[in-house]
Structure formats: C-alpha cells, structure tokens
Motif scaffolding. Structure first.
Motif, short mmCIF file in Angstrom:
data_model
loop_
_atom_site.label_atom_id
_atom_site.label_comp_id
_atom_site.label_asym_id
_atom_site.label_seq_id
_atom_site.Cartn_x
_atom_site.Cartn_y
_atom_site.Cartn_z
N SER A 194 -17.73 25.86 18.01
CA SER A 194 -17.09 24.65 18.49
C SER A 194 -15.93 25.03 19.40
CB SER A 194 -16.59 23.79 17.33
OG SER A 194 -15.66 24.50 16.54
N THR A 195 -15.65 24.19 20.38
CA THR A 195 -14.65 24.50 21.40
C THR A 195 -13.82 23.27 21.71
OG1 THR A 195 -16.18 26.10 22.39
CG2 THR A 195 -14.28 25.42 23.72
N THR A 196 -12.52 23.47 21.82
CA THR A 196 -11.62 22.42 22.29
C THR A 196 -11.36 22.65 23.77
OG1 THR A 196 -10.57 22.22 20.13
CG2 THR A 196 -9.36 21.37 22.03
N LEU A 197 -11.70 21.66 24.58
CA LEU A 197 -11.52 21.76 26.03
C LEU A 197 -10.17 21.14 26.40
CD1 LEU A 197 -15.12 20.74 27.14
CD2 LEU A 197 -14.20 23.04 26.80
N ALA A 198 -9.34 21.92 27.06
CA ALA A 198 -8.00 21.47 27.43
C ALA A 198 -7.76 21.72 28.91
CB ALA A 198 -6.94 22.18 26.59
N ASP A 233 -11.89 11.07 36.06
CA ASP A 233 -13.23 10.73 35.56
C ASP A 233 -13.50 11.52 34.29
OD1 ASP A 233 -15.68 9.54 35.38
OD2 ASP A 233 -16.67 10.89 36.80
N LEU A 234 -14.00 10.81 33.29
CA LEU A 234 -14.39 11.42 32.02
C LEU A 234 -15.71 10.78 31.62
CD1 LEU A 234 -11.75 12.18 29.27
CD2 LEU A 234 -14.17 11.98 28.76
N VAL A 277 -22.77 18.90 21.62
CA VAL A 277 -22.50 17.49 21.38
C VAL A 277 -20.99 17.27 21.44
CG1 VAL A 277 -22.65 15.61 19.69
CG2 VAL A 277 -24.56 17.19 19.97
N ILE A 278 -20.58 16.17 22.06
CA ILE A 278 -19.16 15.83 22.10
C ILE A 278 -18.75 15.31 20.73
CG2 ILE A 278 -17.40 14.41 23.20
CD1 ILE A 278 -18.65 16.51 25.02
N THR A 279 -17.82 16.01 20.09
CA THR A 279 -17.40 15.63 18.74
C THR A 279 -16.05 14.93 18.70
OG1 THR A 279 -16.44 17.84 18.43
CG2 THR A 279 -18.71 17.51 17.70
N ALA A 280 -15.30 14.99 19.79
CA ALA A 280 -14.00 14.29 19.84
C ALA A 280 -13.62 14.08 21.30
CB ALA A 280 -12.92 15.08 19.12
N ARG A 281 -12.95 12.95 21.55
CA ARG A 281 -12.48 12.62 22.90
C ARG A 281 -11.03 12.18 22.78
NH1 ARG A 281 -15.34 8.91 27.55
NH2 ARG A 281 -13.45 7.97 28.40
N HIS A 282 -10.14 12.92 23.46
CA HIS A 282 -8.71 12.70 23.30
C HIS A 282 -8.04 12.13 24.55
CE1 HIS A 282 -8.98 14.93 19.55
NE2 HIS A 282 -9.53 15.95 20.19
N ALA A 283 -8.79 11.78 25.57
CA ALA A 283 -8.18 11.30 26.81
C ALA A 283 -9.05 10.22 27.43
CB ALA A 283 -7.98 12.45 27.79
N GLU A 284 -8.45 9.48 28.35
CA GLU A 284 -9.14 8.44 29.11
C GLU A 284 -8.78 8.61 30.58
OE1 GLU A 284 -11.32 6.47 27.85
OE2 GLU A 284 -10.94 6.91 25.72
N ALA A 285 -9.59 8.01 31.44
CA ALA A 285 -9.31 8.05 32.87
C ALA A 285 -7.94 7.42 33.14
CB ALA A 285 -10.40 7.32 33.64
N GLY A 286 -7.15 8.10 33.96
CA GLY A 286 -5.80 7.64 34.27
C GLY A 286 -4.73 8.36 33.49
N ARG A 321 -3.13 20.62 26.62
CA ARG A 321 -3.44 19.37 25.93
C ARG A 321 -4.95 19.21 25.78
NH1 ARG A 321 -3.00 13.18 28.26
NH2 ARG A 321 -4.06 12.21 26.48
N ALA A 322 -5.42 18.96 24.57
CA ALA A 322 -6.85 18.81 24.31
C ALA A 322 -7.37 17.53 24.95
CB ALA A 322 -7.12 18.79 22.82
N LEU A 323 -8.50 17.65 25.64
CA LEU A 323 -9.14 16.49 26.26
C LEU A 323 -10.44 16.13 25.54
CD1 LEU A 323 -8.66 17.52 30.01
CD2 LEU A 323 -7.21 16.01 28.62
N LEU A 324 -11.26 17.13 25.24
CA LEU A 324 -12.53 16.92 24.56
C LEU A 324 -12.76 18.04 23.56
CD1 LEU A 324 -14.92 16.05 27.56
CD2 LEU A 324 -14.05 14.43 25.86
#
Length: 358
Positions: free
Chosen positions: A49-53, A62-63, A153-162, A169-172
């Motif tokens: 598993s990986t945290t994308l920042a 765009d997300l 598979v995307i297991t978490a989403r920590h951001a939105e467009a804008g 900072r973790a994004l996905l």
C-alpha cells in the motif's frame, strides 16, 4: 312399579413410580493437558500500500478517481498546477538556448583561430549549468502529475479539486488487492506460541484461510501490551482448503476484501486442565458445588467451571462401542488427586461416607 338404579363408580388404579436415583460413584480428579485455540481479532490489509503525497506546493486542478476505483499502473490520479514552476521551466529553456548559442559561436571562433580553447571552457561550463537547470525544472513540472505506481484500488482520498497541496500532504492512498495480509495485535502472553514462517489459520466470514506468518514486530506496543503480527493470505479462495470450513458457518464464496474483520487462531499446546463429568457439578443458585470425599466425609466444595465438552468413553474394556460423556473443565476449586462423588445431589456437607443404613 318403582325402578331402582344403582350407580357403579369405577376408580382407576394409580401407579406410583418412584424417581430413578442413580448410584453414587467416585472418581479421582486427574490433571491432563489439552490443545487450545486463542482467537485474536484483526483486519485484512494489503501487503503493498502507498500514500501518494505532493512533492511541491501547488493547486489541485483535477482528481479524476474516487474511493474504491480500480486503477492501472501509470494512470494519472492527480493533476496539480503551479504557475511559478511552469515559469521556471520556460526560463530554463531560454537560458539553455542562449548558452548553446554562445557555445556554438565560441567553437566557430576557435576553429577560425581567433580564440583559444581555454576561452571556450567557461562557455561550455555555462552550457552544462543551463542543461542541469532545465533538467531540474522539467523534474519539478513532472511533480505536477501524480500517477499510480502500480495497479491497485484507491483506499482513501484526502483532497478535492481546488485544494492547495503542500509537500508531504497525503492526497490519495492506493493498495494492491491481489496481495493481501491479515494484521492482528497479539497479546504478549500469546506471542511465544508464534514464529516467523509458521502456518496459521485466519477465520474470515466463517471460512478458514491458512497462510504463513511473514512479520512479527520486534517491540510490543506499550499501551496495549500487544505485538503486531502479519500473515500472508491466499491469493484466491481456490487456495483455501474446504476441509477447514466451520461446520456451523454458512460462508459465502466471495473474495476477500480490504478492511474485513477476522480472527487469528493461536494454537496453545500443553494447557493444564482439570475436568470432571458434568453430573459432578451441582448448581445451587448462582453457586456451583462439587461433592468431594475427604477422610471418610462428604464435603461440598465451591468450584468455578469453564468450557463444557464431550468425551468418548468405551462402554467396557472388551467393547469397541463408545458412549458420549458430557465433561466440564474446572477452573478453580479442585486439585489433582481429589476424589469427587457423582450423582451426589442428595448428600449433605459433613455426611459420613459410605452411607450407613438407618
């Protein structure tokens, strides 16, 4: 004429059957050992598993993925934008073009004999510096596009467009659902029964999945006094033995999912146990008593019982037939060597034994 009627009343016979009272018998309490299983709760997790920042400060423009989406390796997951990074790239491109033009002119002068090779060295150094600055600017621009490092598979989403993304900072969060593990925090008292590479059973939705232990944390967590243990799970249900399916469970044949609840079975060998037939334990309200023979007298001793189970016993020494005897573990109140009376409900504390005829 007067008629006289005589009524005959027939009284039914009433049979009085005395209650069957089993014969009191004596058994010796013997200490033995048994195989026991402790269950430790845990969760299905991914082995990868990986945290994308974000690596740069930029705006999220765009997300395009949502929680639970399956993504391919290299797929664009987040698009960032920062005008200053784009401007730095344009400036680096211009500086490189100027440096290369200066280098070409200096090389022509050397070829014509109007300049020496030493004069060209500084120009070449400036061109190399410009190329390095361009490579750095291109790398920074590359940070504006975040791609999937592998299929998952995307297991978490920590951001939105804008949103404003900051470095670190973790994004996905993404996980590989094809490589699953079971993670459980095992109490310190049980950790000595586990070792790396040992095959263990994990029960998830009533099905047993067997896999090796791949990690045991070197230190216990101070707050819970537990040790993190990770077990590799089968890649598919085809690798799960049907022989280990619980008879009482109606388990659906579905694939394992990230985050599912389960239990790790820790096998404990040589557990000391004292057990007596179920008929030896007398329930008196909230208390449990057992009749123990001591020095020719009956003593009603308070006990605390545990697990109830069934034991097969031969009907006789020369018979192959078995009878099922309900047994109960005695947690406290008895010791090895005690003589316990069975079917002793009618006996009194302090009564002599054997009973004497009145």
């Amino acid at each position: 004429m007067r008629c006289i009627f005589t009524a005959v009343i027939t009284l039914p016979f009433v049979w009085c059957l005395s209650a069957y009272e089993p014969t009191v018998s004596i058994i010796d309490v013997v200490s033995s050992t048994k195989r026991e299983e402790a269950k430790v709760v845990g969760t299905v997790a991914s082995a990868r598993s990986t945290t994308l920042a974000a690596r740069v400060s930029a705006s999220v423009v765009d997300l395009p993925v949502a929680l639970g989406d399956a993504v391919a390796a290299g797929q664009v997951l987040v698009q960032l934008e920062a005008e200053e990074i784009r401007a730095r790239l344009a400036n680096a491109q211009a500086q490189l073009a100027l440096a290369e033009a200066d280098l070409a002119r200096a090389e022509r002068l050397v070829a014509s004999g109007t300049a020496t090779a030493a004069n060209v060295d500084s120009v070449r150094a400036a061109a190399r510096s410009a190329r390095a600055q361009l490579a750095e600017a291109e790398t920074m621009v590359g940070y504006l596009t975040i791609r999937a490092p592998y299929a998952g598979v995307i297991t978490a989403r920590h951001a939105e467009a804008g949103d404003l993304a900051q470095p670190g900072r973790a994004l996905l969060e993404i996980a590989d659902p094809a490589a699953l593990r079971f993670e459980a925090r095992v109490p310190e008292s049980l950790i000595d029964y586990l070792r790396l590479g040992q095959g263990v059973d994990v029960v998830i939705q009533g099905r047993h999945h067997r896999g090796p232990i791949v990690q045991i944390a070197a230190a216990a967590e101070v707050a819970s006094r537990s040790v993190l243990v990770k077990v590799d799970l089968p890649q598919s249900l085809a690798e799960t033995s049907d022989e280990t399916v619980s008879e009482s469970a109606e388990a659906p044949l579905s694939a394992l999912r990230l985050g599912q609840f389960g239990r790790l079975l820790v096998v404990i060998y040589n557990v000391p146990v004292l057990a007596v037939p179920d008929v030896a334990v007398m329930q008196r309200g909230q208390l449990q008593q057992v009749a123990v023979l001591e020095n020719g007298q009956v003593h009603l001793r308070l006990v605390r019982s545990g697990r109830r189970w069934l034991q097969g016993q031969r009907v006789s020494e020369d018979s192959s037939r078995l009878r099922v005897v309900p047994m109960v573990d005695i947690v406290a109140g008895l010791k090895p060597g005690d003589q316990v009376l069975l079917h002793a409900q009618h006996l009194r504390d302090g009564q002599p034994w054997p009973e004497t005829a009145p």
